[in-house]
Design a protein around this motif. Structure first.
Motif, PDB file in Angstrom:
ATOM      1  N   UNK A 145       0.831  -1.206   0.000  1.00  0.00           N
ATOM      2  CA  UNK A 145       0.000   0.000   0.000  1.00  0.00           C
ATOM      3  C   UNK A 145       0.866   1.257   0.000  1.00  0.00           C
ATOM      4  N   UNK A 146       1.965   1.156   0.753  1.00  0.00           N
ATOM      5  CA  UNK A 146       2.850   2.321   0.806  1.00  0.00           C
ATOM      6  C   UNK A 146       3.404   2.642  -0.577  1.00  0.00           C
ATOM      7  N   UNK A 147       3.780   1.588  -1.290  1.00  0.00           N
ATOM      8  CA  UNK A 147       4.278   1.787  -2.654  1.00  0.00           C
ATOM      9  C   UNK A 147       3.205   2.415  -3.531  1.00  0.00           C
ATOM     10  N   UNK A 148       1.957   1.942  -3.319  1.00  0.00           N
ATOM     11  CA  UNK A 148       0.858   2.460  -4.125  1.00  0.00           C
ATOM     12  C   UNK A 148       0.620   3.947  -3.837  1.00  0.00           C
ATOM     13  N   UNK A 149       0.777   4.341  -2.553  1.00  0.00           N
ATOM     14  CA  UNK A 149       0.634   5.756  -2.207  1.00  0.00           C
ATOM     15  C   UNK A 149       1.635   6.594  -2.982  1.00  0.00           C
ATOM     16  N   UNK A 150       2.867   6.079  -3.002  1.00  0.00           N
ATOM     17  CA  UNK A 150       3.930   6.810  -3.697  1.00  0.00           C
ATOM     18  C   UNK A 150       3.596   6.969  -5.173  1.00  0.00           C
ATOM     19  N   UNK A 151       2.924   5.925  -5.712  1.00  0.00           N
ATOM     20  CA  UNK A 151       2.549   5.992  -7.126  1.00  0.00           C
ATOM     21  C   UNK A 151       1.266   6.787  -7.340  1.00  0.00           C
ATOM     22  N   UNK A 152       0.737   7.387  -6.249  1.00  0.00           N
ATOM     23  CA  UNK A 152      -0.485   8.194  -6.307  1.00  0.00           C
ATOM     24  C   UNK A 152      -1.696   7.406  -6.793  1.00  0.00           C
ATOM     25  N   UNK A 153      -1.758   6.151  -6.379  1.00  0.00           N
ATOM     26  CA  UNK A 153      -2.953   5.374  -6.729  1.00  0.00           C
ATOM     27  C   UNK A 153      -4.092   5.797  -5.814  1.00  0.00           C
ATOM     28  N   UNK A 154      -5.315   5.929  -6.358  1.00  0.00           N
ATOM     29  CA  UNK A 154      -6.433   6.294  -5.485  1.00  0.00           C
ATOM     30  C   UNK A 154      -7.005   5.050  -4.806  1.00  0.00           C
ATOM     31  N   UNK A 155      -7.996   5.287  -3.930  1.00  0.00           N
ATOM     32  CA  UNK A 155      -8.500   4.197  -3.099  1.00  0.00           C
ATOM     33  C   UNK A 155      -9.015   3.040  -3.949  1.00  0.00           C
ATOM     34  N   UNK A 156      -9.777   3.374  -4.994  1.00  0.00           N
ATOM     35  CA  UNK A 156     -10.337   2.322  -5.846  1.00  0.00           C
ATOM     36  C   UNK A 156      -9.224   1.533  -6.536  1.00  0.00           C
ATOM     37  N   UNK A 157      -8.224   2.273  -7.041  1.00  0.00           N
ATOM     38  CA  UNK A 157      -7.116   1.582  -7.711  1.00  0.00           C
ATOM     39  C   UNK A 157      -6.368   0.661  -6.742  1.00  0.00           C
ATOM     40  N   UNK A 158      -6.194   1.154  -5.509  1.00  0.00           N
ATOM     41  CA  UNK A 158      -5.500   0.305  -4.522  1.00  0.00           C
ATOM     42  C   UNK A 158      -6.312  -0.961  -4.262  1.00  0.00           C
ATOM     43  N   UNK A 159      -7.636  -0.785  -4.150  1.00  0.00           N
ATOM     44  CA  UNK A 159      -8.496  -1.940  -3.904  1.00  0.00           C
ATOM     45  C   UNK A 159      -8.435  -2.906  -5.092  1.00  0.00           C
ATOM     46  N   UNK A 160      -8.559  -2.299  -6.287  1.00  0.00           N
ATOM     47  CA  UNK A 160      -8.660  -3.091  -7.496  1.00  0.00           C
ATOM     48  C   UNK A 160      -7.360  -3.856  -7.795  1.00  0.00           C
ATOM     49  N   UNK A 161      -6.217  -3.208  -7.540  1.00  0.00           N
ATOM     50  CA  UNK A 161      -4.963  -3.824  -7.968  1.00  0.00           C
ATOM     51  C   UNK A 161      -4.159  -4.477  -6.851  1.00  0.00           C
ATOM     52  N   UNK A 162      -4.468  -4.132  -5.619  1.00  0.00           N
ATOM     53  CA  UNK A 162      -3.721  -4.795  -4.529  1.00  0.00           C
ATOM     54  C   UNK A 162      -4.651  -5.695  -3.711  1.00  0.00           C
ATOM     55  N   UNK A 163      -5.684  -5.084  -3.102  1.00  0.00           N
ATOM     56  CA  UNK A 163      -6.512  -5.827  -2.159  1.00  0.00           C
ATOM     57  C   UNK A 163      -7.185  -7.021  -2.825  1.00  0.00           C
ATOM     58  N   UNK A 164      -7.898  -6.740  -3.911  1.00  0.00           N
ATOM     59  CA  UNK A 164      -8.703  -7.795  -4.528  1.00  0.00           C
ATOM     60  C   UNK A 164      -7.871  -8.994  -5.001  1.00  0.00           C
TER      61      UNK A 164
END
Lengths: 735, 272
Positions: free
Chosen positions: A630-649
Motif C-alpha cells: 500500500x505504501x508503494x501504491x501511495x507513492x505511485x499516487x494510486x487512489x483508493x479504488x485503484x488500490x483496492x482493485x490492484x492490490x486488495x482484490x
C-alpha cells in the motif's frame, strides 16, 4: 454432575438386558397443543400410580414431524407403541402397514360406545380411537364488538364492511371485519360444498373442476378485493394476533383455539360459518377426530397388552371428562355427551350444533394429494396469476397427477436386472483392480507407515458410517420403487425414477432456480463480506466491536433465523412493511404471497445468515497483505479504488475462492431457509429449490425412490461442477 | 471526508441489517400476550415484561435441555477436534494409499443433500440400538462436522514448516510425541476453528436430534424449543426467549475466540 452421568447410564442400560422386574415402558407420540399436553400428562401420571408395572413416556412432535418420524421409526422396525394424531394420518399409515387394525385386538362392541366420527373406518377396519371429536372450523366473534353473529353471507359482508375501519385516518386499516388463514385450503374448504358439491367423493376421488370450487374462489377474492373486509394477506398467526388484539370483529378458526382466547380473557362467541345466500346452504366444516393408533411393530405380547390397556384408559370416561372439563373439547363417548357437564356447557352445545352441518374428514391417503394441489392452485389464484376457471381446472389435473404419482408402484423392468448385474460386476471389478492397493492398505497397519494409518482410522470409520453408508443406501433406494404402497417391501426396479426426473421440464427449471439462488446468495455473501472487512480494517476505530456486531447473524441458529425473517416479511405486521409505510410512505408489499418477492425474501434471509462467515475470511485475508504494497501504491499516487482493485482484490482471491466454492455447495443444499421462510414452497410451490423439492417428494408425498433419485442427481451435478472449478486446486493438491 | 461519511453510513446500515432481527426476537420475547406480531415498531413497550424468561426457567424443562445440549456439544467438540487434528495431520504430512480418494470423498460428502441421509441414519442407529441415546448423536455430529474440519486443519498444517518436526525427530522424539508436543501447540488457531465448527454442528442441530432422541428427558435445546411450537398454537413468547438464550453461548464463544477466528480460517489458504 448427576445429570451428566445419567445419559451414560441410560445408554449403558440400552446395551444391557432388561430384567423381568422392570416396569414396561410404553411410548406415546402425540401432537397435542400446549394446553392439552398438560392434561394428558396428568392423566398418564394418574395411570402410572394405579399401574406401577407400566410407565408411559410421552413425546411431543409437531404434526408433520410426527408423521415423518413415525414413518422413519416404523421402517426401522421400531417406534412408539402408541401414536396420537389427527384422523387423516390413518390413511397413509394404514396403507404402509405401520399401524394395526384395532379390530384384531378389541371387541366389536367396544367401538359402539363412541361417536362414529371418533372411530373412523379405512378399508373396513378401525385404526384409531379418538378421545374427542371436533377439530372443526366455525365463526368466532368478539362479543365486545358484535352482539349477534351474521346468519348468512350478505349479513357477513354487511357486518364486515361496518367493522372494517381506519380509526385514526392514516389510510391504513386498523380493524378488520373478518380475518382467517385464507392462504390454507383447509380454512376455505367449508365453503366449497356450500356452493355446490363437495371437493372429494367419499371414495377419495378429487372433484375439483367444479362450479362450486370456481364460485368459492370468486367468493374469497370478492371478500378481499371487492368488499375489502379481510386483510390483503393473512396467515394463521396474523389472523390470531389481529383477533386477540381486538383488531378483528370476526374470525374463522377451530375449536382448538378456544383455550388461547380464554387465556387472553376475551369475551367471544361462536356460531356456524354464515349460510351462503345464493344456494341457501351452510358451509360445511370438516369434522374429524384426533386419536390413538397402535403400532403394527409391537412384537412382545406383554407390551401389546400394556399398550392396549393404555389405549383403553386414554379413551375412557375418566380421561375424556378430564379433557372436557379442562380444555373444553367435545367427548367422543356417547354416554358422557349426555352428562350435565357437557349439556350445560354453552360452547359445547353450540359446537355440536355447528358440527351437524359438517363433513367427516376423509381418511384416505389420497386426501393429501388433493390438499396439496388445491393449495398450489389456490395460492396462485390469490397471487393473481390464475383466474378461478384456470385454478379449478388445474387443481383437478394436478390432484389426479399427484395421486397417481403417490400410488404408483413402479414395476421392475429390464433395468433392474441391468442394475443388479452391473453392481455385482462393479464390485468385483473394483476389488480386482484395486487388489494391490487394498493389500498395501491392509499391510499398512503393520508396516512402517502404521502411525499414519492409526491417525486416519477414527475419522475414516466415522465418515464411513455416517456418510458413505447412507450415501450408498440412497443410491439403492433411487433405483427402487420405495413409496407409499411399498413401504415395507420395496425392491430394485430400474432407472425409471431417473428417466422420470430427467424427462421432466420441472427438474430443469428447478435447477435453474437453484443456480440463481446459489449465485445470487454467494455473490452477496462474498461482496458484503469483503466490503465490510475492508471498511472495518481501514476506516473504523474499535475493530473488535464491529467485528463482533457483524458476527451476530452467524450465532443465531438457522431455524430461528428463518422463522424470525418470516415474521419480519409479514404483510400486515412485519417490521419491513411497517418501515416502508412509516418512513418511506410506500404501500405495503405482499412479500410472501407473490412468488418473486417470496423468493427474494428467502434470499435476503440467507444473505443475512451467510455474510459474517465471508467477512471473517476476508478480514483474515486482509491481515496477510503486506503494508509495504500500500505504501508503494501511495507513492505511485494510486487512489483508493485503484488500490483496492490492484492490490486488495487480487491478494484476497486465494482466500476467498475456496471459501466461495464451499459456500456455493452449502447454499445449493441449504434446505432450512427456503423451506421455513416460504413455509414449504409457498405460494403455490413456486419457491422451491432442488433440495426443498426433494424433501417434499420424500416426506410429504411419500415418493422416497423418486426423491432419492433426484438427490443423487443433485450430488452428481455438484461433483461435476466442483471437479471443473477445483481442477487447479486439486492438481496442486494431488501431487 | 465524504468518503469517511459514506463508510460510516454504510456500516451503520449494515449494522442495523445485522442486528435488527435479533432485536425483533427480543421484542417478541418481552411481549406478554404471546403474539408473534404487533403493529408497532417499538422494541420495548409499556407492556413489556420479563415473564417469559422467568417462565422459561421455572415452568419448563429449559435447564434440563441446556444441560443436555451442553453435554452433547462438549463431547462432540472433543471427539471432533481429536479426529480432525490427527487425520488432517496424516493427510498433510504423509503420502499413502487412498490419500487422494480420502481428500476428495471428504469434499464430496458436503455435496449430498443432507436431508436424504436421515432415513439411513435412523436405520443404522436402530440396528445398533443407539436410538434414544446420546452416543448416536455423538457419532453423527462429530462425523458430519469432520469433512470441513479436516480440510481446515490440513490447510493449516500445510503452512507449518516441516523443518520443525524434522529437528524433533532427529533429536529422538517419536512421531506421536512430535505431533503432540510440537505441532499441536502451534496449531491453536486451527484447533479453535475446528472446535467451533464441531460445537456449532451439534449446538443448534434439530432434524437429526428429533429422529434420534425420543425421551423428553434427553431433549436438547432445539428440540425443547420446538416443543413450544405447535402447528396452530405456538408459545411465541417462550420460544423467542429461548431462542435468545440459545444464541448467547455461541456469541460468547465467537467473541472470546474472534482473535483466532480471523487467523485460523484463512492462514492456511493464503500461504498454502
Amino acid at each position: 454432575m448427576k445429570t451428566f452421568i445419567f445419559p451414560l447410564l441410560f445408554s449403558a442400560l440400552l446395551f444391557g438386558s432388561f430384567s423381568e422386574a422392570k416396569p414396561i415402558r410404553i411410548q406415546l407420540w402425540h401432537q397435542m397443543i400446549y394446553g392439552h399436553r398438560v392434561v394428558l400428562s396428568d392423566a398418564l401420571r394418574a395411570f402410572e400410580k394405579e399401574n406401577p408395572d407400566i410407565y408411559i413416556q410421552e413425546t411431543y412432535r409437531e404434526t408433520e414431524e410426527l408423521r415423518s418420524s413415525y414413518q422413519a421409526a416404523a421402517m426401522g422396525g421400531s417406534g412408539p407403541e402408541l401414536v396420537f394424531g389427527p384422523s387423516d394420518q390413518i390413511g397413509p399409515f394404514a396403507a404402509m402397514n405401520i399401524i394395526r387394525p384395532l379390530d384384531e385386538v378389541l371387541e366389536p362392541e367396544y367401538f359402539n360406545q363412541f361417536d362414529p366420527l371418533a372411530t373412523p373406518i379405512y378399508k373396513d377396519k378401525h385404526y384409531m380411537i379418538g378421545g374427542a371429536v371436533g377439530n372443526h372450523l366455525m365463526l368466532i366473534y368478539n362479543k365486545k364488538l358484535l352482539t349477534n353473529p351474521p346468519k348468512n353471507s350478505d349479513e357477513l359482508i354487511a357486518l364486515g364492511k361496518q367493522h372494517t375501519l381506519d380509526t385514526n385516518g392514516d389510510g391504513s386499516i386498523d380493524r378488520y371485519g373478518l380475518v382467517f388463514n385464507y392462504t390454507e385450503p383447509f380454512f376455505f374448504a367449508p365453503f366449497i360444498p356450500a356452493f355446490g358439491e363437495p371437493f372429494m367423493t367419499t371414495d377419495g376421488k378429487p372433484q375439483l373442476n367444479t362450479q362450486a370450487l370456481r364460485k368459492t374462489f370468486e367468493f374469497i377474492l370478492e371478500l378481499r378485493d371487492k368488499h375489502k373486509i379481510i386483510p390483503k394477506e393473512c396467515d394463521y398467526e396474523t389472523a390470531n394476533a389481529l383477533f386477540k388484539q381486538g383488531k378483528a370483529a370476526m374470525l374463522i378458526n377451530g375449536d382448538w383455539s378456544w383455550g388461547d382466547y380464554k387465556d387472553a380473557k376475551m369475551d367471544f362467541g361462536i356460531a356456524r360459518i354464515p349460510m351462503i345466500v345464493s344456494t341457501q346452504k351452510w358451509p360445511s366444516p370438516l369434522v374429524g377426530t384426533a386419536g390413538y393408533s397402535l403400532n403394527a411393530n409391537i412384537k412382545n405380547p406383554e407390551h401389546l397388552a400394556a399398550a392396549i390397556k393404555v389405549l383403553k384408559y386414554l379413551t375412557s370416561d375418566k380421561v375424556q371428562m378430564m379433557f372436557t372439563e379442562r380444555v373444553g373439547v367435545l367427548p367422543s363417548n356417547l354416554k358422557i355427551r349426555e352428562t350435565e357437564a357437557v349439556k350445560t356447557n354453552p360452547l359445547l352445545q353450540i359446537s355440536s350444533n355447528i358440527m351437524e352441518v359438517g363433513t367427516p374428514m376423509p381418511v384416505v391417503p389420497e386426501v393429501r394429494g388433493v390438499w396439496d394441489s388445491l393449495r398450489i392452485q389456490y395460492q396462485k389464484l390469490l397471487a393473481g396469476t390464475l383466474t378461478p376457471d384456470q385454478a379449478a381446472e388445474g387443481a383437478q389435473k394436478l390432484a389426479e397427477e399427484q395421486i397417481s404419482a403417490m400410488n404408483e408402484v413402479v414395476q421392475p423392468d429390464f433395468g433392474s436386472t441391468v442394475i443388479k448385474v452391473l453392481s455385482l460386476f462393479l464390485v468385483i471389478a473394483l476389488i480386482w483392480f484395486t487388489r494391490n492397493s487394498l493389500m498395501t492398505f491392509v499391510k499398512g497397519f503393520q508396516g512402517p507407515q502404521k502411525f499414519v494409518y492409526y491417525m486416519m482410522l477414527p475419522a475414516f470409520i466415522g465418515i464411513f458410517a455416517v456418510i458413505i453408508y447412507p450415501f450408498f443406501y440412497n443410491i439403492a433406494i433411487s433405483f427402487s420403487n420405495f413409496s407409499l404402497l411399498t413401504f415395507q417391501n420395496w425392491s430394485i426396479v430400474g432407472f425409471q425414477h431417473y428417466v422420470a426426473a430427467l424427462g421432466d421440464a420441472k427438474f430443469y427449471s428447478l435447477l435453474l432456480k437453484t443456480v440463481i439462488w446459489t449465485v445470487v446468495n454467494v455473490f452477496f455473501h462474498v461482496s458484503i463480506g469483503i466490503f465490510l472487512a475492508v471498511i472495518i480494517n481501514q476506516v473504523l476505530p474499535a475493530k473488535a466491536f464491529w467485528r463482533t456486531l457483524f458476527i451476530i447473524p452467524w450465532a443465531v441458529p438457522q431455524y430461528i433465523t428463518a422463522l424470525t425473517w418470516r415474521g419480519m416479511f409479514n404483510q400486515e405486521y412485519g417490521p419491513i412493511n411497517q418501515f416502508l409505510q412509516q418512513f418511506l410512505h410506500m404501500s405495503p408489499v405482499q412479500w410472501l404471497s407473490q412468488p418473486f418477492t417470496a423468493f427474494a425474501a428467502c434470499i435476503v434471509t440467507n444473505v443475512w445468515l451467510g455474510f459474517p462467515f465471508m467477512m471473517i475470511v476476508a478480514l483474515g485475508g486482509l491481515q496477510s497483505i503486506p503494508h509495504t504494497l500500500y505504501e508503494a501504491a501511495y507513492l505511485d499516487k494510486a487512489n483508493a479504488w485503484q488500490r483496492f482493485r490492484h492490490i486488495t482484490l487480487p491478494l484476497l482471491m486465494p482466500v476467498m475462492v475456496p471459501a466461495a466454492l464451499l459456500g456455493c455447495i452449502w447454499t445449493f443444499n441449504n434446505l432450512n431457509i427456503v423451506w421455513l421462510v416460504s413455509n414449504g414452497g409457498e405460494p403455490g410451490d413456486q419457491t422451491h429449490i432442488l433440495v426443498s423439492y426433494v424433501y417434499k417428494a420424500a416426506f410429504n408425498l411419500y415418493r422416497y425412490g423418486y426423491a432419492a433419485a433426484v438427490s443423487v442427481l443433485i450430488f452428481l451435478i455438484l461433483v461435476g461442477w466442483s471437479l471443473i472449478s477445483l481442477a487447479n486446486h486439486f492438481r496442486k493438491e494431488m501431487k | 471526508m465524504i468518503k469517511k461519511m459514506l463508510a460510516w453510513f454504510s456500516i451503520l446500515l449494515f449494522a442495523i441489517f445485522s442486528i435488527y432481527p435479533v432485536l425483533y426476537v427480543l421484542s417478541v420475547s418481552l411481549r406478554g400476550d404471546n403474539a408473534f406480531q404487533s403493529q408497532s415498531l417499538e422494541i420495548i413497550t409499556s407492556t413489556s415484561t420479563v415473564k417469559n424468561f422467568i417462565d422459561l426457567f421455572t415452568a419448563t424443562n429449559f435447564l434440563l435441555w441446556l444441560r443436555n445440549s451442553l453435554f452433547i456439544s462438549f463431547v462432540t467438540t472433543l471427539l471432533g477436534v481429536t479426529f480432525a487434528s490427527t487425520s488432517a495431520y496424516a493427510l498433510s504430512r504423509y503420502r499413502f494409499r487412498g490419500r487422494n480418494l480420502m481428500l476428495f470423498s471428504l469434499l464430496a460428502t458436503q455435496m449430498f443433500p443432507p436431508t436424504m441421509l436421515i432415513l439411513p441414519f435412523y436405520i443404522i442407529l436402530s440396528k445398533m440400538e443407539l436410538i434414544d441415546s446420546f452416543w448416536g448423536l455423538f457419532i453423527i455430529y462429530s462425523s458430519t462436522a469432520l469433512p470441513f474440519c479436516v480440510w481446515q486443519m490440513k490447510a493449516y498444517y500445510d503452512t507449518i514448516p516441516k523443518e520443525l518436526e524434522e529437528a524433533a525427530l532427529l533429536d529422538g522424539c517419536s512421531r506421536w510425541k512430535t505431533f503432540y508436543k510440537i505441532i499441536l501447540p502451534v496449531s491453536s488457531p486451527a484447533l479453535v476453528i475446528t472446535a467451533l465448527f464441531s460445537f456449532l454442528a451439534s449446538w443448534s442441530e434439530y432434524v437429526i436430534a428429533a429422529v434420534v432422541l425420543q425421551d423428553p428427558q434427553l431433549y436438547t435445546l432445539p428440540l425443547g424449543l420446538r416443543s413450544f411450537q405447535a402447528s396452530l398454537a405456538t408459545q411465541w413468547g417462550l420460544y423467542a426467549a429461548g431462542a435468545l438464550i440459545v444464541s448467547v453461548p455461541v456469541l460468547v464463544l465467537f467473541i472470546s475466540i474472534s482473535r483466532y477466528l480471523v487467523s485460523g480460517l484463512t492462514i492456511g489458504s493464503v500461504k498454502g
